[in-house]
Design a protein around this motif. Sequence first.
Motif, PDB file in Angstrom:
ATOM      1  N   ARG A 181     -22.441 -39.010   0.931  1.00 47.75           N
ATOM      2  CA  ARG A 181     -22.280 -38.018  -0.030  1.00 47.75           C
ATOM      3  C   ARG A 181     -22.016 -36.601   0.523  1.00 47.75           C
ATOM      4  NH1 ARG A 181     -25.850 -37.445  -5.594  1.00 47.75           N
ATOM      5  NH2 ARG A 181     -23.937 -36.787  -6.990  1.00 47.75           N
ATOM      6  N   CYS A 182     -21.026 -35.840  -0.079  1.00 48.26           N
ATOM      7  CA  CYS A 182     -20.666 -34.523   0.504  1.00 48.26           C
ATOM      8  C   CYS A 182     -21.808 -33.441   0.004  1.00 48.26           C
ATOM      9  CB  CYS A 182     -19.479 -34.097   0.090  1.00 48.26           C
ATOM     10  SG  CYS A 182     -19.024 -32.420   0.581  1.00 48.26           S
ATOM     11  N   ASP A 183     -22.459 -32.825   1.170  1.00 52.60           N
ATOM     12  CA  ASP A 183     -23.462 -31.789   0.762  1.00 52.60           C
ATOM     13  C   ASP A 183     -22.991 -30.464  -0.216  1.00 52.60           C
ATOM     14  OD1 ASP A 183     -25.194 -33.506   1.958  1.00 52.60           O
ATOM     15  OD2 ASP A 183     -25.206 -32.221   3.850  1.00 52.60           O
ATOM     16  N   ALA A 184     -21.655 -30.415   0.220  1.00 52.36           N
ATOM     17  CA  ALA A 184     -21.059 -29.146  -0.384  1.00 52.36           C
ATOM     18  C   ALA A 184     -20.376 -29.580  -1.845  1.00 52.36           C
ATOM     19  CB  ALA A 184     -19.700 -28.762   0.416  1.00 52.36           C
ATOM     20  N   CYS A 185     -19.501 -30.574  -2.160  1.00 51.53           N
ATOM     21  CA  CYS A 185     -18.891 -30.843  -3.313  1.00 51.53           C
ATOM     22  C   CYS A 185     -19.636 -32.127  -4.010  1.00 51.53           C
ATOM     23  CB  CYS A 185     -17.436 -31.015  -3.296  1.00 51.53           C
ATOM     24  SG  CYS A 185     -17.093 -32.712  -2.563  1.00 51.53           S
ATOM     25  N   GLU A 186     -20.569 -32.715  -3.593  1.00 47.09           N
ATOM     26  CA  GLU A 186     -21.538 -33.992  -4.017  1.00 47.09           C
ATOM     27  C   GLU A 186     -20.534 -35.076  -4.343  1.00 47.09           C
ATOM     28  OE1 GLU A 186     -23.775 -31.828  -7.260  1.00 47.09           O
ATOM     29  OE2 GLU A 186     -25.450 -31.715  -5.528  1.00 47.09           O
ATOM     30  N   VAL A 230     -15.674 -36.441   7.792  1.00 48.69           N
ATOM     31  CA  VAL A 230     -15.718 -35.376   6.885  1.00 48.69           C
ATOM     32  C   VAL A 230     -15.405 -35.908   5.382  1.00 48.69           C
ATOM     33  CG1 VAL A 230     -14.823 -33.850   8.801  1.00 48.69           C
ATOM     34  CG2 VAL A 230     -13.164 -34.894   7.083  1.00 48.69           C
ATOM     35  N   CYS A 231     -15.859 -34.861   4.608  1.00 47.85           N
ATOM     36  CA  CYS A 231     -15.618 -35.393   3.345  1.00 47.85           C
ATOM     37  C   CYS A 231     -14.006 -35.210   2.994  1.00 47.85           C
ATOM     38  CB  CYS A 231     -16.153 -34.335   2.277  1.00 47.85           C
ATOM     39  SG  CYS A 231     -15.825 -34.191   0.513  1.00 47.85           S
ATOM     40  N   PRO A 232     -13.484 -36.028   2.337  1.00 50.46           N
ATOM     41  CA  PRO A 232     -11.865 -36.189   2.190  1.00 50.46           C
ATOM     42  C   PRO A 232     -11.556 -35.114   1.147  1.00 50.46           C
ATOM     43  CG  PRO A 232     -12.563 -38.557   2.093  1.00 50.46           C
ATOM     44  CD  PRO A 232     -14.035 -37.308   2.220  1.00 50.46           C
ATOM     45  N   SER A 233     -12.509 -34.798   0.394  1.00 51.93           N
ATOM     46  CA  SER A 233     -12.169 -33.776  -0.878  1.00 51.93           C
ATOM     47  C   SER A 233     -12.229 -32.349  -0.515  1.00 51.93           C
ATOM     48  CB  SER A 233     -13.199 -34.185  -2.001  1.00 51.93           C
ATOM     49  OG  SER A 233     -13.168 -35.541  -2.391  1.00 51.93           O
ATOM     50  N   CYS A 234     -13.019 -31.913   0.210  1.00 53.09           N
ATOM     51  CA  CYS A 234     -13.348 -30.670   0.738  1.00 53.09           C
ATOM     52  C   CYS A 234     -13.560 -30.154   2.311  1.00 53.09           C
ATOM     53  CB  CYS A 234     -14.489 -30.049   0.056  1.00 53.09           C
ATOM     54  SG  CYS A 234     -16.031 -30.490   0.589  1.00 53.09           S
ATOM     55  N   TRP A 235     -13.490 -31.481   3.075  1.00 50.47           N
ATOM     56  CA  TRP A 235     -13.514 -30.924   4.508  1.00 50.47           C
ATOM     57  C   TRP A 235     -14.590 -30.753   5.145  1.00 50.47           C
ATOM     58  CZ3 TRP A 235      -8.323 -28.469   6.354  1.00 50.47           C
ATOM     59  CH2 TRP A 235      -7.244 -29.438   6.033  1.00 50.47           C
ATOM     60  N   CYS A 236     -15.605 -30.677   4.238  1.00 50.22           N
ATOM     61  CA  CYS A 236     -17.090 -30.293   4.676  1.00 50.22           C
ATOM     62  C   CYS A 236     -17.711 -31.361   5.584  1.00 50.22           C
ATOM     63  CB  CYS A 236     -18.139 -30.100   3.653  1.00 50.22           C
ATOM     64  SG  CYS A 236     -19.773 -29.800   3.862  1.00 50.22           S
ATOM     65  N   ALA A 237     -18.284 -31.203   6.816  1.00 48.63           N
ATOM     66  CA  ALA A 237     -18.734 -32.265   7.754  1.00 48.63           C
ATOM     67  C   ALA A 237     -20.272 -32.487   7.498  1.00 48.63           C
ATOM     68  CB  ALA A 237     -18.385 -31.889   9.137  1.00 48.63           C
TER      69      ALA A 237
HETATM   70 ZN   LIG Z   1     -16.867 -32.489  -0.316  1.00 47.67          ZN
END
Ligand SMILES: [Zn+2]
Lengths: 389, 149
Positions: B39-44, B53-60
């Motif tokens: 689960r992405c820490d930035a966009c959840e 990386v998160c494919p939605s926002c590139w947050c690693a």
């Molecule tokens: Zn994300």
Amino acid sequence: MARNPIRDEIAIVGLGSTGFYRDSGGRSAKALACDASIRAIRDAGFEPGDIDGIVGAAEPGGPNPNEMSAALGLPQVTHFSSPMPVAVFALVDAMNAIFSGSCSTVLLYFAYTRLPWNSRSAAEDPFRRHHTLGVMPAPESVNAAAAYAAWASRYIHEYDARREDFGRVALNARAGAARNPLAVMKTPLSMEGYLQARMIREPLCLLDMDIPVDGADAFVLTRTECAREKTRNPVVVHAATTGLVGTNDEDQLPSLRRHGQHVVVESLRAKSDLWLEDMDIFFPYDGFSIITLGWIENFGWCPPGGAGRFLEEHWDPEAGCVMIDGRIPLNPHGGSLSEGATRGSGHIREAVMQLRGDAGERQVAGARNALIGCGGFFFNSQGAILRRL
Amino acid sequence: MSEDVDDAALIERFPYVRIDHDSKHFYRGWLDERLLFNRCDACERFHHPPKPVCPSCWCASLTPTEVSGRGVIHLAMFLHQGPPAPGVDYAMAAHPVVAVELEEQEGLRFTSTVIGCPREAIRIGLPVELGWVERFGAPFPVFRPVEGS
Ligand SMILES: [Zn+2]
């Protein structure tokens, strides 16, 4: 109209095929690839020194371009590569290499061998047993080939499709193969026979899956300008593309209404002066029957979910195959289901043969334009439009 | 607990899986009978299979986060032949393989088999929940019908 500066600039001037077999005997993939390549280079009227590019699809067990160049004694090449299967990846790479000036003439080859994990007889060949899968996957996966059975279940669920809808794809292919000397499966197939075939990955049965074969196809490509020195009407690639959506992991695919095929269709349509009404032959890939239904719908021959009815409505009972509007055949060579699992090279080869007027009893009279939808839904969707100038 | 299992030992526990640095947390979760999705820490947003990386926002910055395992069958096929696996006898019965859309997020799916359910009941739309069986001495996630469904 999208930019397409390569339009009609690359010609396919040589063809070679070994034909396809359940068992080619003691011939290696490299031997088959050499056989097809030599035929293609001779067909083009070229010498080894004329070939300065070599591109071969990275098929499991197949030879690398450097090995092929050594086997054929090509003096030197300035472009060589091995794009992943299926066929249009390699076609596009060869076209781009010529168009950009990396080389001037490409030998494009595809070699297929039955592998120990998809053929019982291949598993008995000690040389072929050298190939291993590495990690043996768990059955609980919808990756790779299994993905098509899984999404076929969704197709049936969403559109209330019947087994006969899939069966017509298989019957059409078998009817074509009977007229194709290169094809492996020629025994006549009835709908009854289809419905009785063994289930493999239900809802798909044995006859919904392409048939593993030994064999090879090869092509020679060069600039259309050079091709015109030998023939006034060369077969050229009018447009070609590959297509991918971001979420392409097999079980995460957004839906049957948004995947690689849709990107391919949008891209081809934007690049091409020709569209469905201009076509004389249609090649919807048939590695699995569900893929064919997808191409028919996604190119817009009929609405989503309507391919089964479309095949029924355009069925020619006398010929035992599909004839769209009574004139456009589908995969007249028998496709991957019955000519053999050529991963698209058979579809391209048949398109060129038809456009040259060399397709024998399968010949579509006066064929000028062919539409190819190659590959499946996930990571190998691609397409091309070929025409005779 | 799975934290004590080093990378080499983790690979040995799952001989039928190609585990890498991106998926090691996912399979360590299996040892504790927990289904952990990145689960992405930035966009959840969740994603699967595990990516770097998160494919939605590139947050690693991603946190392996336990999901409920509840969902609805989205794809369903029955294998009449396939790779060998303990407890799977294709000759006895076709082996069900389903992709389940999880309740946490639209389009987020996990693929396994279904147990404790007659073949006729295994169909697209069936609500299921997570269970655990043993395979090669390690926990293996499966689905079973939600009781009363
Ligand atoms: Zn994300």
